[in-house]
Write a protein that holds these residues in place. Structure first.
Motif, short mmCIF file in Angstrom:
data_model
loop_
_atom_site.label_atom_id
_atom_site.label_comp_id
_atom_site.label_asym_id
_atom_site.label_seq_id
_atom_site.Cartn_x
_atom_site.Cartn_y
_atom_site.Cartn_z
N GLY A 6 0.81 -1.21 0.00
CA GLY A 6 0.00 0.00 0.00
C GLY A 6 0.84 1.27 0.00
N LYS A 7 2.05 1.17 0.57
CA LYS A 7 2.93 2.33 0.65
C LYS A 7 3.84 2.48 -0.57
CE LYS A 7 1.93 3.84 4.87
NZ LYS A 7 1.42 5.20 5.13
N ALA A 8 3.85 1.50 -1.46
CA ALA A 8 4.78 1.49 -2.59
C ALA A 8 4.58 2.72 -3.48
CB ALA A 8 4.59 0.22 -3.41
N LEU A 9 5.69 3.34 -3.85
CA LEU A 9 5.65 4.54 -4.68
C LEU A 9 5.96 4.25 -6.14
CD1 LEU A 9 7.47 7.06 -2.29
CD2 LEU A 9 4.99 6.69 -2.58
N THR A 10 6.65 3.13 -6.40
CA THR A 10 6.99 2.76 -7.77
C THR A 10 6.49 1.36 -8.06
OG1 THR A 10 9.15 1.79 -7.18
CG2 THR A 10 9.08 4.17 -7.62
N TRP A 11 6.42 1.02 -9.34
CA TRP A 11 5.96 -0.30 -9.75
C TRP A 11 6.90 -1.39 -9.26
CZ3 TRP A 11 1.77 -2.66 -10.99
CH2 TRP A 11 1.78 -3.85 -11.70
N SER A 12 8.19 -1.13 -9.28
CA SER A 12 9.17 -2.12 -8.83
C SER A 12 9.03 -2.38 -7.33
CB SER A 12 10.59 -1.69 -9.17
OG SER A 12 10.89 -0.45 -8.57
N GLN A 13 8.75 -1.32 -6.56
CA GLN A 13 8.54 -1.50 -5.13
C GLN A 13 7.30 -2.35 -4.87
OE1 GLN A 13 8.30 2.45 -3.49
NE2 GLN A 13 10.52 2.79 -3.54
N LEU A 14 6.26 -2.12 -5.63
CA LEU A 14 5.03 -2.90 -5.46
C LEU A 14 5.28 -4.37 -5.77
CD1 LEU A 14 2.00 -3.07 -4.94
CD2 LEU A 14 1.61 -2.49 -7.34
N ILE A 15 6.00 -4.65 -6.85
CA ILE A 15 6.29 -6.04 -7.21
C ILE A 15 7.11 -6.72 -6.12
CG2 ILE A 15 7.53 -7.50 -8.83
CD1 ILE A 15 4.88 -6.48 -9.89
N ALA A 16 8.09 -6.01 -5.56
CA ALA A 16 8.94 -6.60 -4.51
C ALA A 16 8.12 -6.95 -3.27
CB ALA A 16 10.06 -5.63 -4.14
N THR A 17 7.21 -6.06 -2.87
CA THR A 17 6.40 -6.35 -1.69
C THR A 17 5.40 -7.46 -1.96
OG1 THR A 17 4.85 -4.57 -2.30
CG2 THR A 17 6.63 -4.02 -0.76
N ARG A 18 4.96 -7.59 -3.21
CA ARG A 18 4.03 -8.68 -3.55
C ARG A 18 4.74 -10.03 -3.52
NH1 ARG A 18 -0.80 -8.14 -2.51
NH2 ARG A 18 -1.84 -8.83 -4.41
N VAL A 19 6.02 -10.03 -3.87
CA VAL A 19 6.80 -11.27 -3.75
C VAL A 19 6.85 -11.72 -2.29
CG1 VAL A 19 9.14 -12.23 -3.91
CG2 VAL A 19 8.21 -10.89 -5.81
N LEU A 20 7.16 -10.78 -1.40
CA LEU A 20 7.22 -11.11 0.03
C LEU A 20 5.85 -11.53 0.56
CD1 LEU A 20 9.51 -8.22 1.34
CD2 LEU A 20 10.11 -10.64 1.04
N ASN A 21 4.80 -10.89 0.06
CA ASN A 21 3.47 -11.25 0.51
C ASN A 21 3.11 -12.68 0.08
OD1 ASN A 21 0.18 -11.01 -0.04
ND2 ASN A 21 0.91 -9.95 1.79
N GLY A 22 3.48 -13.04 -1.12
CA GLY A 22 3.23 -14.41 -1.56
C GLY A 22 3.98 -15.42 -0.72
N LEU A 23 5.25 -15.11 -0.41
CA LEU A 23 6.04 -16.01 0.43
C LEU A 23 5.43 -16.15 1.82
CD1 LEU A 23 9.65 -14.85 -0.53
CD2 LEU A 23 8.53 -16.97 -1.22
N GLY A 24 4.97 -15.04 2.38
CA GLY A 24 4.40 -15.09 3.72
C GLY A 24 3.10 -15.86 3.79
N THR A 25 2.22 -15.62 2.84
CA THR A 25 0.90 -16.27 2.88
C THR A 25 0.95 -17.73 2.45
OG1 THR A 25 0.42 -15.49 0.63
CG2 THR A 25 -0.31 -14.10 2.46
N SER A 26 2.05 -18.19 1.87
CA SER A 26 2.11 -19.57 1.37
C SER A 26 1.91 -20.60 2.48
CB SER A 26 3.44 -19.82 0.66
OG SER A 26 4.53 -19.63 1.55
N SER A 27 2.30 -20.26 3.70
CA SER A 27 2.13 -21.21 4.80
C SER A 27 0.67 -21.37 5.20
CB SER A 27 2.93 -20.74 6.03
OG SER A 27 2.37 -19.56 6.57
N PHE A 28 -0.16 -20.38 4.91
CA PHE A 28 -1.57 -20.43 5.31
C PHE A 28 -2.29 -21.60 4.66
CE2 PHE A 28 -1.77 -15.46 5.73
CZ PHE A 28 -0.69 -15.51 6.59
N PHE A 29 -1.92 -21.92 3.42
CA PHE A 29 -2.61 -22.96 2.68
C PHE A 29 -2.19 -24.37 3.12
CE2 PHE A 29 -1.65 -19.39 -0.28
CZ PHE A 29 -2.92 -18.86 -0.36
N THR A 30 -0.93 -24.51 3.50
CA THR A 30 -0.37 -25.84 3.72
C THR A 30 -0.38 -26.26 5.18
OG1 THR A 30 1.82 -24.82 3.77
CG2 THR A 30 1.10 -25.75 1.68
#
Length: 517
Positions: A162-186
Motif C-alpha cells: 500500500g505504501k509502494a511509490l513505484t511499480w518495482s517496489q510494489l512487485i517486490a512487496t508482492r513477492v514477500l506477501n506471496g512467500l508469507g501467505t504460502s504457509s496459510f494454505f499448507t
C-alpha cells in the motif's frame, strides 16, 4: 460459526462416547489389507482399540497422552479449525482484494489493466513457492511458531504494498506477501489432519477449503468499494490489518498440534496451555536436515494426478473470473470497481457456500456407510473419490455458460451465474481431493497440501497472461470449450484412481518421512 460446527465431533476425542475393547485389528475383509492397518495408526494386532459411539474403531487411534491433539476437547478442536480456516481465507484475500481496483491502480502507475493484474500473478506464484521452505521448518520446530512468523511477514508486506511509490517496489512487496501467505494454505491443512478423525475429516476439510476457496470471492466486494471510493492503497491496507489481528488471536488461542506418536507423555495438568509455548515442543529426535527440503519433491501418483486436476479446475473456476472480471465487466457492461466487486463476489460466494454444504457432509456420510458395512470398520480412501462426480460434471457446464455469455454479451447475470456454478463445483472437488489425499498419507498432510498449493498457484499464475488475449483472439466461447476439454482430460486419471488407486499406492508404498506424526 462455532455453534454450527460444534457437532463436527461427537465428543470422541474427549472420551465421551468412546470405548476401548479388545478388537483384533486383523479381522475383516482381506482386501482392505494394508489400508486398515495403516489407518488404525499405531494399533497392534490384538490390541485394545478405541471406538466411537457407533462402535467403529477411531481412525487414527489416539494415544493415552492428554497432549495428543486427537484427545483435545471438542471446543479446542473447533477453535483450531476456525483459526486455520480464517487464516486460509486471508491468503487469497491478500492477493485478490485489489483485483476490482485494477483500473485506478493501472492509472496511478500508468500501465494497462492487464499489466496491473501481474502484481496479483506474482503474489500467486510465490505463494506456491514459499511452502517448500515453511513445511520442513514447521515439521521440525512446530506449526505454531512458523504460522505466527509468516503471518507477520504477510502483514508487513501487505502494508508495504500500500505504501509502494513505484511499480518495482510494489512487485517486490508482492513477492514477500506471496512467500508469507504460502504457509496459510499448507500448514493449516496439516493442523486439521492433526486433530480430526477419519469419520469427521471430510466435514472439517470442507470447512477449511470453503474458507480457502471463498476468500478470492469475498475479496472483490470490499476491494471494489475501497478502490472506487477511497484508494486502491486500502486494498492492501485492509489485508494488512486483518493479518495482524489474526496474529494476535493465534498468539493467545492457537495451540501446537504437531505430535510425534509414541513419544514420551509429558506429565502436566494443563496439556493445552503447555502447547501454547512458542518453542520447546520439537518432536523427540527431530532435527532439520537438507533432505527435509528435497524429499518433498518425491511425487506419489495419487497426489500428483489429483493435484493436476485440482490445479486446472481451480484456475478455471476461481482464478479465471477473478483476474478477468475487472477488464471484461468494464468493457461489456461499463461496470465501475464496486459493481464489478459485487457481481464477482456475490456470485462466487453463493456458489462456493452451497458447494460446501453438500460436499463435506456427503463425503463423510459415504465413508460412514461404507465403514459400517465392514466387520472391522475399515475402508479404502478411494471411496471418497466417489463424491466428486457432481463437481466434475458442473464445472465444465459453468465454464461454458461463462464463456458463451461473455462472447455474446448477454446481461451480466449470465456470466455471473456461470462462475457461480463453477465455484459450486470447485468447492466439492476441493473437499473431496483434500480429504482423499489426507486419508492416503495422513502424516504427510502438510506436504500434500504443499503439492496441491504449488500446482494450484503455478497453473493459476499464468491466467493473467493468456486469458483475455486468448479470448479476444479465438472468441471466449471457444476458449471455454477448449478449457473444458482440458479439464476433462485431467479428470480421467482421477477416474482411474477410483478403481486402481489402492493398487497404485500398494506398489509405491507409504512415505517413511514424518511417519510418526
Amino acid at each position: 460459526m462455532a455453534s454450527k460446527n460444534s457437532d463436527i465431533i461427537d465428543d470422541h476425542s474427549s472420551g465421551k462416547g468412546v470405548e476401548s475393547k479388545g478388537v483384533d485389528s486383523s479381522v475383516g475383509d482381506p482386501e482392505l489389507g494394508q489400508d486398515l492397518h495403516v489407518s488404525l495408526g499405531q494399533s497392534e494386532k490384538g490390541s485394545n482399540l478405541k471406538l466411537d459411539k457407533t462402535g467403529l474403531p477411531l481412525v487414527p487411534q489416539p494415544s493415552d497422552d492428554p497432549s495428543d491433539p486427537l484427545n483435545f476437547p471438542q471446543w479446542v478442536k473447533v477453535a483450531i479449525l476456525l483459526q486455520v480456516s480464517f487464516l486460509a481465507l486471508l491468503g487469497p484475500l491478500n492477493q485478490a482484494t485489489v483485483n476490482p481496483a485494477f483500473v485506478p491502480l493501472a492509472a496511478h502507475f500508468r500501465i494497462s489493466t492487464v499489466e496491473a493484474s501481474y502484481q496479483t500473478t506474482i503474489a500467486i506464484a510465490f505463494a506456491g513457492i514459499g511452502s517448500f521452505v515453511w513445511v520442513p521448518l514447521a515439521n521440525t520446530y512446530g506449526r505454531r511458531p512458523i504460522l505466527l512468523f509468516t503471518t507477520l511477514i504477510a502483514a508487513a508486506s501487505s502494508l508495504g504494498s500500500g505504501k509502494a511509490l513505484t511499480w518495482s517496489q510494489l512487485i517486490a512487496t508482492r513477492v514477500l506477501n506471496g512467500l508469507g501467505t504460502s504457509s496459510f494454505f499448507t500448514l493449516g491443512a496439516g493442523m486439521v489432519s492433526d486433530t480430526f478423525f477419519l469419520h469427521e475429516k471430510g466435514r472439517a476439510m470442507g470447512i477449511f477449503t470453503v474458507f480457502l476457496t471463498n476468500s478470492a470471492h469475498i475479496a472483490p466486494i470490499p476491494g471494489g468499494f475501497l478502490g472506487q471510493f477511497v484508494s486502491y492503497r486500502w486494498c492492501y491496507y485492509l489485508p494488512a490489518i486483518l493479518d495482524f489481528a489474526m496474529f494476535v488471536i493465534m498468539l493467545f488461542c492457537l495451540p501446537e498440534t504437531l505430535y510425534l506418536r509414541g513419544s514420551t507423555p509429558v506429565v502436566t495438568d494443563k496439556p493445552i496451555l503447555r502447547r501454547m509455548k512458542l518453542w520447546g515442543l520439537r518432536p523427540e529426535g527431530k532435527h532439520l536436515e537438507a533432505a527435509d527440503f528435497l524429499r518433498q519433491l518425491i511425487m506419489y501418483p495419487t497426489v500428483v494426478l489429483t493435484a493436476l486436476y485440482y490445479s486446472v479446475t481451480f484456475t478455471l473456476s476461481s482464478i479465471l473470473p477473478a483476474v478477468t472480471s475487472a477488464t471484461l465487466f468494464r468493457r461489456l457492461y461499463k461496470f465501475n470497481a464496486s459493481q464489478t466487486g459485487l457481481a464477482l463476489g456475490i456470485g462466487t460466494l453463493v456458489g462456493s457456500t452451497l458447494g460446501e454444504l453438500l460436499g463435506g457432509v456427503v463425503v463423510d456420510r459415504s465413508m460412514y456407510l461404507n465403514r459400517k458395512g465392514k466387520k472391522d470398520g475399515g475402508i479404502v480412501p478411494e471411496i471418497r473419490l466417489q463424491g466428486i462426480w457432481v463437481g466434475a460434471i458442473l464445472q465444465p457446464i459453468g465454464l461454458l455458460i461463462w464463456g458463451f455469455c461473455i462472447q455474446y454479451k448477454t446481461p451480466y447475470i449470465g456470466p455471473t451465474m456461470g462462475f457461480g456454478i463453477m465455484c459450486f463445483a470447485i468447492q466439492i472437488i476441493s473437499t473431496v481431493l483434500y480429504s482423499y489425499n489426507a486419508d492416503c498419507y495422513r502424516p504427510q498432510t502438510s506436504e500434500i497440501a504443499q503439492v496441491l498449493n504449488f500446482a494450484r498457484q503455478t497453473v493459476g499464475m499464468t491466467t493473467g497472461f493468456w486469458s483475455i488475449p486468448l479470448g479476444d483472439s479465438i472468441g471466449f466461447q471457444w476458449m471455454a470449450v477448449t478449457m473444458a476439454l482440458v479439464g476433462l482430460v485431467t479428470f480421467l486419471p482421477v477416474v482411474y484412481l477410483m478403481f486402481h488407486g489402492k493398487t497404485i499406492r500398494g506398489r509405491m508404498g507409504a512415505p517413511t518421512y514424518n511417519s510418526g506424526f
